[in-house]
Scaffold this motif. Structure first.
Motif, PDB file in Angstrom:
ATOM      1  N   PHE A 169      -0.065  -3.813  -0.298  1.00  0.00           N
ATOM      2  CA  PHE A 169      -0.192  -3.829  -1.749  1.00  0.00           C
ATOM      3  C   PHE A 169      -1.555  -4.420  -2.096  1.00  0.00           C
ATOM      4  O   PHE A 169      -1.817  -5.596  -1.822  1.00  0.00           O
ATOM      5  CB  PHE A 169       0.916  -4.669  -2.386  1.00  0.00           C
ATOM      6  N   ILE A 170      -2.424  -3.611  -2.657  1.00  0.00           N
ATOM      7  CA  ILE A 170      -3.748  -4.077  -3.088  1.00  0.00           C
ATOM      8  C   ILE A 170      -3.617  -4.521  -4.540  1.00  0.00           C
ATOM      9  O   ILE A 170      -3.358  -3.711  -5.424  1.00  0.00           O
ATOM     10  CB  ILE A 170      -4.791  -2.965  -2.935  1.00  0.00           C
ATOM     11  N   VAL A 171      -3.784  -5.818  -4.757  1.00  0.00           N
ATOM     12  CA  VAL A 171      -3.476  -6.412  -6.053  1.00  0.00           C
ATOM     13  C   VAL A 171      -4.749  -6.745  -6.824  1.00  0.00           C
ATOM     14  O   VAL A 171      -5.663  -7.374  -6.295  1.00  0.00           O
ATOM     15  CB  VAL A 171      -2.625  -7.689  -5.878  1.00  0.00           C
ATOM     16  N   GLU A 227      -0.693   2.416   4.815  1.00  0.00           N
ATOM     17  CA  GLU A 227      -0.495   2.987   3.485  1.00  0.00           C
ATOM     18  C   GLU A 227      -0.903   1.994   2.394  1.00  0.00           C
ATOM     19  O   GLU A 227      -0.325   0.911   2.298  1.00  0.00           O
ATOM     20  CB  GLU A 227       0.973   3.374   3.285  1.00  0.00           C
ATOM     21  N   PRO A 228      -1.888   2.340   1.555  1.00  0.00           N
ATOM     22  CA  PRO A 228      -2.269   1.444   0.458  1.00  0.00           C
ATOM     23  C   PRO A 228      -1.500   1.773  -0.823  1.00  0.00           C
ATOM     24  O   PRO A 228      -1.276   2.936  -1.154  1.00  0.00           O
ATOM     25  CB  PRO A 228      -3.761   1.741   0.282  1.00  0.00           C
ATOM     26  N   VAL A 229      -1.090   0.735  -1.532  1.00  0.00           N
ATOM     27  CA  VAL A 229      -0.445   0.875  -2.833  1.00  0.00           C
ATOM     28  C   VAL A 229      -1.154  -0.080  -3.788  1.00  0.00           C
ATOM     29  O   VAL A 229      -1.284  -1.267  -3.496  1.00  0.00           O
ATOM     30  CB  VAL A 229       1.063   0.535  -2.765  1.00  0.00           C
ATOM     31  N   ILE A 230      -1.631   0.435  -4.913  1.00  0.00           N
ATOM     32  CA  ILE A 230      -2.360  -0.400  -5.867  1.00  0.00           C
ATOM     33  C   ILE A 230      -1.374  -1.013  -6.861  1.00  0.00           C
ATOM     34  O   ILE A 230      -0.568  -0.307  -7.469  1.00  0.00           O
ATOM     35  CB  ILE A 230      -3.415   0.411  -6.643  1.00  0.00           C
ATOM     36  N   VAL A 231      -1.450  -2.336  -7.024  1.00  0.00           N
ATOM     37  CA  VAL A 231      -0.607  -3.047  -7.981  1.00  0.00           C
ATOM     38  C   VAL A 231      -1.518  -3.770  -8.972  1.00  0.00           C
ATOM     39  O   VAL A 231      -2.245  -4.695  -8.600  1.00  0.00           O
ATOM     40  CB  VAL A 231       0.319  -4.063  -7.277  1.00  0.00           C
ATOM     41  N   LEU A 235      -9.687   7.386  -8.334  1.00  0.00           N
ATOM     42  CA  LEU A 235     -10.273   7.078  -7.031  1.00  0.00           C
ATOM     43  C   LEU A 235      -9.658   7.947  -5.947  1.00  0.00           C
ATOM     44  O   LEU A 235     -10.307   8.285  -4.966  1.00  0.00           O
ATOM     45  CB  LEU A 235     -10.070   5.597  -6.678  1.00  0.00           C
ATOM     46  N   ASP A 236      -8.379   8.302  -6.121  1.00  0.00           N
ATOM     47  CA  ASP A 236      -7.651   9.124  -5.152  1.00  0.00           C
ATOM     48  C   ASP A 236      -6.402   9.654  -5.839  1.00  0.00           C
ATOM     49  O   ASP A 236      -5.527   8.874  -6.237  1.00  0.00           O
ATOM     50  CB  ASP A 236      -7.272   8.271  -3.923  1.00  0.00           C
ATOM     51  N   SER A 237      -6.314  10.955  -5.984  1.00  0.00           N
ATOM     52  CA  SER A 237      -5.185  11.552  -6.714  1.00  0.00           C
ATOM     53  C   SER A 237      -3.844  11.291  -6.032  1.00  0.00           C
ATOM     54  O   SER A 237      -2.792  11.358  -6.675  1.00  0.00           O
ATOM     55  CB  SER A 237      -5.402  13.059  -6.876  1.00  0.00           C
ATOM     56  N   LEU A 238      -3.855  10.996  -4.731  1.00  0.00           N
ATOM     57  CA  LEU A 238      -2.606  10.765  -3.992  1.00  0.00           C
ATOM     58  C   LEU A 238      -2.223   9.291  -3.940  1.00  0.00           C
ATOM     59  O   LEU A 238      -1.186   8.934  -3.378  1.00  0.00           O
ATOM     60  CB  LEU A 238      -2.737  11.306  -2.562  1.00  0.00           C
ATOM     61  N   LEU A 239      -3.030   8.447  -4.535  1.00  0.00           N
ATOM     62  CA  LEU A 239      -2.805   7.004  -4.484  1.00  0.00           C
ATOM     63  C   LEU A 239      -1.654   6.603  -5.400  1.00  0.00           C
ATOM     64  O   LEU A 239      -1.549   7.085  -6.526  1.00  0.00           O
ATOM     65  CB  LEU A 239      -4.087   6.291  -4.920  1.00  0.00           C
ATOM     66  N   LYS A 292     -15.736   6.001   4.552  1.00  0.00           N
ATOM     67  CA  LYS A 292     -15.911   7.438   4.328  1.00  0.00           C
ATOM     68  C   LYS A 292     -14.617   8.081   3.814  1.00  0.00           C
ATOM     69  O   LYS A 292     -14.660   8.993   2.981  1.00  0.00           O
ATOM     70  CB  LYS A 292     -16.373   8.105   5.618  1.00  0.00           C
ATOM     71  N   LEU A 293     -13.472   7.614   4.287  1.00  0.00           N
ATOM     72  CA  LEU A 293     -12.200   8.144   3.796  1.00  0.00           C
ATOM     73  C   LEU A 293     -11.960   7.730   2.345  1.00  0.00           C
ATOM     74  O   LEU A 293     -11.419   8.502   1.555  1.00  0.00           O
ATOM     75  CB  LEU A 293     -11.051   7.642   4.678  1.00  0.00           C
ATOM     76  N   THR A 294     -12.376   6.521   2.001  1.00  0.00           N
ATOM     77  CA  THR A 294     -12.211   6.037   0.629  1.00  0.00           C
ATOM     78  C   THR A 294     -13.086   6.820  -0.343  1.00  0.00           C
ATOM     79  O   THR A 294     -12.715   7.044  -1.501  1.00  0.00           O
ATOM     80  CB  THR A 294     -12.558   4.534   0.557  1.00  0.00           C
TER      81      THR A 294
END
Length: 346
Positions: A105-107, A132-136, A157-161, A259-261
């Motif tokens: 969880f990226i807070v 797996e990143p999840v933005i909170v 930033l990423d449509s699948l995020l 590069k993936l980001t």
């Protein structure tokens, strides 16, 4: 909760396949749930064990699976994932943060702390480790700006995020995060100090275990009080790894994650006229053209280049240290061999 099995602790074939028949018969497996300066605490089924770290053991961090016997720790198993960074400051050491994580969880808070650049930095770290990143986005109750506008900025930033806007004290908001916390899964939080990680930890645990500080008026940050890394059980059966706030997260050995980001920039870069295009004023630069058409923001390109420069500098510093350490070890071995030879002929 009944006595946890090793499967509850996150054991899976990846780790079991690293053990020999002799090790399976004579030794035991445990997972590091606390890491202090000179010792670790293991959980092995229903047993909580404390071991001093032997000097010849590979570096250990919270989340590791380790083999042990009645007397000591024997070895650290290969990790499925590892979060690490260049240690804060100007040193050339690498600091291990946490291992064998399933979801991070990226807070970031929705008040003055909010920064797309910082979120991209954490995303690069997560993607480098294939976690797996999840933005909170926290403190939605204190946000004076339009929450949905900010959420959309992150989503771009990423449509699948997966992106969640939460009040850490609202049980309905927290329910959305509990799906990631099932039996045998390990989750962790990354984010700078004072963004509300301890409040989220308390809410996911269902009780107030982590001390939290009041919000400071001058910068809208809390006084984060976590001082060491530890694993805690969640009501859903998963494990939560709590880490101290990290004010300085410098990337190293994370070029692929960067590069993936920034996969959109990388995609346009492949269309540039020159393979070594730096995306400044070169003719035929597809990245600059994408900026002119609004497909890429100047901020995003600037942060991409900044993170690449930082990663290259830190990785070079660490590589230099590895070479020096190797040379020093070789010198020590030579001196020891010479000393043994002299002793033999006396």
């Amino acid at each position: 909760m009944n006595a946890p099995s090793l499967t509850d602790l996150g054991l899976r074939p990846f780790f079991q396949q690293q053990l020999s028949l002799e090790e399976l018969e004579n030794d035991a497996l445990g997972r590091v749930i606390e890491h202090h300066k000179s010792e670790v605490v293991l959980l092995a089924g229903d047993d909580v064990l404390r071991f001093r770290l032997p000097p010849n053991l590979d570096p250990v961090c919270v989340g590791d699976w380790v083999l042990f016997n009645d007397q000591r720790l024997l070895r650290v198993l290969e990790r499925q994932s590892l979060f690490q960074r260049k240690a804060a400051g100007s040193g050339r050491e690498r600091q291990l943060i946490a291992s064998n994580i399933d979801t991070v969880f990226i807070v970031s808070s929705l008040n003055e702390d909010f920064s797309l650049n910082r979120i991209e930095r954490y995303l690069a770290l997560a993607k480098e480790t294939r976690v797996e990143p999840v933005i909170v986005l926290t403190k939605v109750d204190l946000c004076t700006a339009d929450v949905e506008t900010i959420r959309n900025q992150v989503q771009q930033l990423d449509s699948l995020l997966s992106v969640y806007c939460v009040n850490g004290l609202d049980s309905n908001d927290i329910a959305a995060l509990k799906g990631y916390c099932q039996r045998g899964k390990t989750v962790t939080f990354l984010g700078s100090s004072g963004v509300g990680k301890s409040t989220l930890v308390n809410s996911l645990l269902g009780h107030s275990e982590m001390e939290t500080g009041a919000i400071r008026d001058q910068d809208s940050k809390g006084r984060h009080t976590t001082t060491y890394r530890t694993i805690k059980w969640l009501p859903e059966g998963g494990l939560l790894m709590d880490t101290p706030g990290m004010r300085e997260l410098q990337l190293s050995d994370a070029k692929e994650g960067i590069k993936l980001t920034f996969a959109d920039i990388e995609s346009f870069a492949e269309q540039c006229r020159f393979k070594d295009c730096q995306h400044h004023n070169e003719p035929g630069c597809a990245v600059n053209k994408a900026i002119e058409t609004g497909e890429i923001s100047p901020r995003r390109l600037e942060n991409f280049q900044k993170l690449l420069r930082e990663e290259a500098h830190n990785s070079a510093s660490l590589a230099e240290k590895r070479v020096k350490d190797k040379a020093f070890s070789k010198m020590v071995n030579t001196v020891q061999e010479q000393a043994r030879s002299v002793k033999k002929f006396k």
